[in-house]
Design an enzyme around this catalytic site. Structure first.
Site, PDB file in Angstrom:
ATOM      1  CG  ASN A 108      -1.903   1.071   1.294  1.00  0.00           C
ATOM      2  OD1 ASN A 108      -1.891   1.965   0.442  1.00  0.00           O
ATOM      3  ND2 ASN A 108      -2.764   1.042   2.283  1.00  0.00           N
ATOM      4  NE  ARG A 121      -6.492   1.100  -0.075  1.00  0.00           N
ATOM      5  CZ  ARG A 121      -6.727   2.032   0.816  1.00  0.00           C
ATOM      6  NH1 ARG A 121      -5.805   2.377   1.672  1.00  0.00           N
ATOM      7  NH2 ARG A 121      -7.899   2.629   0.857  1.00  0.00           N
ATOM      8  CG  HIS A 144     -13.473   3.051   2.863  1.00  0.00           C
ATOM      9  ND1 HIS A 144     -14.286   4.058   3.338  1.00  0.00           N
ATOM     10  CD2 HIS A 144     -12.212   3.441   3.148  1.00  0.00           C
ATOM     11  CE1 HIS A 144     -13.546   5.001   3.880  1.00  0.00           C
ATOM     12  NE2 HIS A 144     -12.275   4.654   3.774  1.00  0.00           N
ATOM     13  NE  ARG A 202     -11.196  12.494   2.755  1.00  0.00           N
ATOM     14  CZ  ARG A 202     -11.014  11.176   2.801  1.00  0.00           C
ATOM     15  NH1 ARG A 202     -12.057  10.364   2.870  1.00  0.00           N
ATOM     16  NH2 ARG A 202      -9.821  10.664   2.744  1.00  0.00           N
ATOM     17  CD  GLU A 256      -9.268  -1.171   4.130  1.00  0.00           C
ATOM     18  OE1 GLU A 256      -9.518  -0.577   3.085  1.00  0.00           O
ATOM     19  OE2 GLU A 256      -8.960  -0.584   5.184  1.00  0.00           O
TER      20      GLU A 256
END
Ligand code: AMP
Length: 401
Positions: free
Chosen positions: A7, A90, A180, A241, A389
């Site tokens: 990642n 990823r 996600h 955010r 993940e």
């Protein structure tokens, strides 16, 4: 087979080496400050930990050091790089160019670079730099790209389209993609296993609540809607955010604050969310502490987060025409009982019977098992499921091979 999961960010590179026979993590770690003075690699393997403080001018040098660490002294877990069967990378955004995990070929790399970089300018170029570095250092090892968006590729057109000119959607690919995906896929499949029914028979709302948060409707094992959109800015308010906001308010704010388009979007990504509302922090631990001390804006930020999440649970139950299970996952979902309780409060009309005692017995995040936080007679099961993940990326890479 052993799969290396990578990642890569613009100045970081996290990895895990997973043995696919046992699905055990053999080694994990991360390079920090790549290309910046003070770079280092923190590596774990064989029950030991080692920190390499050395210059990492680029991702190629970083991945070379990772490969060295995998077979180095007391943290060694392999003898040579040839034991790594494949690498799973990823990638955040796929656009409409890829809808599943993809083996890297020169054409794939070309499409990735030419078409998807502008969709996720902060993430995809950085991940591609990590990918190219791995290809250089391990030229014979197959590489797969696992997209955050793939699980959402099953959304119907009515769910992913914005109400804009259809021709513009076609021309520019402006639509909801969702993010996600690996997490929503993992926890919804785990929930089905836990409940003991096939995923095809279940209607699940998965709440991935972390620094970035998204909620998905998973009907019969397939995602039919999700809260993040063209970019990860949409949906509920997050750490920094804003989440959903009227587009006209953005233009108005930009004008008032004298911001360019790019600066306005940067503001919505970095200066808003619970950090902006509270004026204290993006970290929920700080918000909870602030609320405890009577800080009203911390309390308001927490209230807004739970309220917005709850609204999507209700909306997705309606979209699916029923609800069997709500899953909480990621940093906040796994660790913050008060958020889970606030989201579920008042959902009795949907068949949720919340178990406060079970909810407060928090096992923490890492290595925790699945926990049921609804009562035994609750029609809707409410579960806390630690996400993984990296394991999804490794599984998808192995499947592809
Ligand atoms: P993630 O993006 O999944 O790593 O989640 C990060 C968020 O999880 C931050 O807002 C943290 O405050 C929150 N978080 C992580 N651990 C805890 C904890 N033990 N208690 C409360 N919140 C936590």
């Amino acid at each position: 087979m052993k799969i290396l999961v990578v990642n890569a960010g613009s100045s970081s590179l996290k990895y895990q080496l997973i043995d696919m026979e046992t699905e055990k993590v053999l080694a994990k770690g991360g390079c920090e400050r790549i290309g910046i003075p003070g770079s280092l690699l923190k590596a774990k393997g064989n029950g030991n930990e080692k920190v390499y403080e050395q210059d990492l001018p680029n991702h190629k040098v970083a991945i070379e050091l990772v490969l060295h660490a995998l077979s180095d002294g007391e943290i060694a877990v392999i003898k040579s790089m040839n034991e790594i069967g494949a690498v799973g990378h990823r990638m955040v955004a796929s656009g409409e160019y890829f809808n599943k995990t993809t083996l890297v070929t020169p054409e794939v790399l070309k499409t990735l670079e030419e078409k998807t970089f502008e969709l996720a300018p902060l993430h995809n170029p950085a991940a591609a730099t990590g990918l190219r570095a791995c290809m250089e250092v391990m030229p014979k090892t197959p590489m797969a790209i696992v997209f955050d968006t793939s699980f959402h590729a099953t959304m119907p057109e009515k769910a992913y389209l914005y109400g804009i000119d259809y021709e513009d959607y076609k021309k520019y690919g402006v639509r909801k993609y969702g993010f996600h995906g690996t997490s929503h896929k993992f926890v919804s499949a785990e929930a089905a296993k836990y409940i003991g029914k096939p995923a095809s028979a279940l209607k699940i709302v998965t709440c991935h609540l972390g620094n970035g948060s998204s909620i998905s409707a998973v009907d019969g094992g397939k995602c039919i809607d999700t809260t993040m959109g063209f970019t990860p800015l949409a949906g509920v308010l997050m750490g920094t955010r804003s989440g959903d906001i009227d587009a006209s308010a953005v233009e108005f704010l930009a004008r008032k604050k004298g911001l360019s388009h790019a600066d306005a979007i940067n503001y919505l990504n970095k200066k808003c969310g619970v950090a902006g509302i509270s004026g204290v922090s993006s970290d929920f631990r700080d918000l909870l502490a602030g609320e405890e001390q009577g800080n009203e804006r911390c309390a308001l930020a927490l209230d807004m987060f739970a309220y917005q999440t709850k609204k999507f649970v209700g909306a997705y139950a309606a979209a699916m025409g029923g609800l069997d299970c709500i899953v909480f996952t990621a940093g906040i979902g796994e660790n913050t009982p008060t958020v889970r309780a606030d989201v579920c409060e008042g959902l009795e009309f949907l068949g949720v019977k919340f178990d406060n005692k079970a909810n407060n017995e928090n096992e923490g995040r890492s290595g925790g098992s699945i926990r049921e936080i609804s009562t035994k007679d609750s029609k809707v099961k409410v579960l806390v499921i630690p996400t993984n993940e990296e394991l999804v990326i490794a599984r998808e890479t192995a499947e592809l091979l």
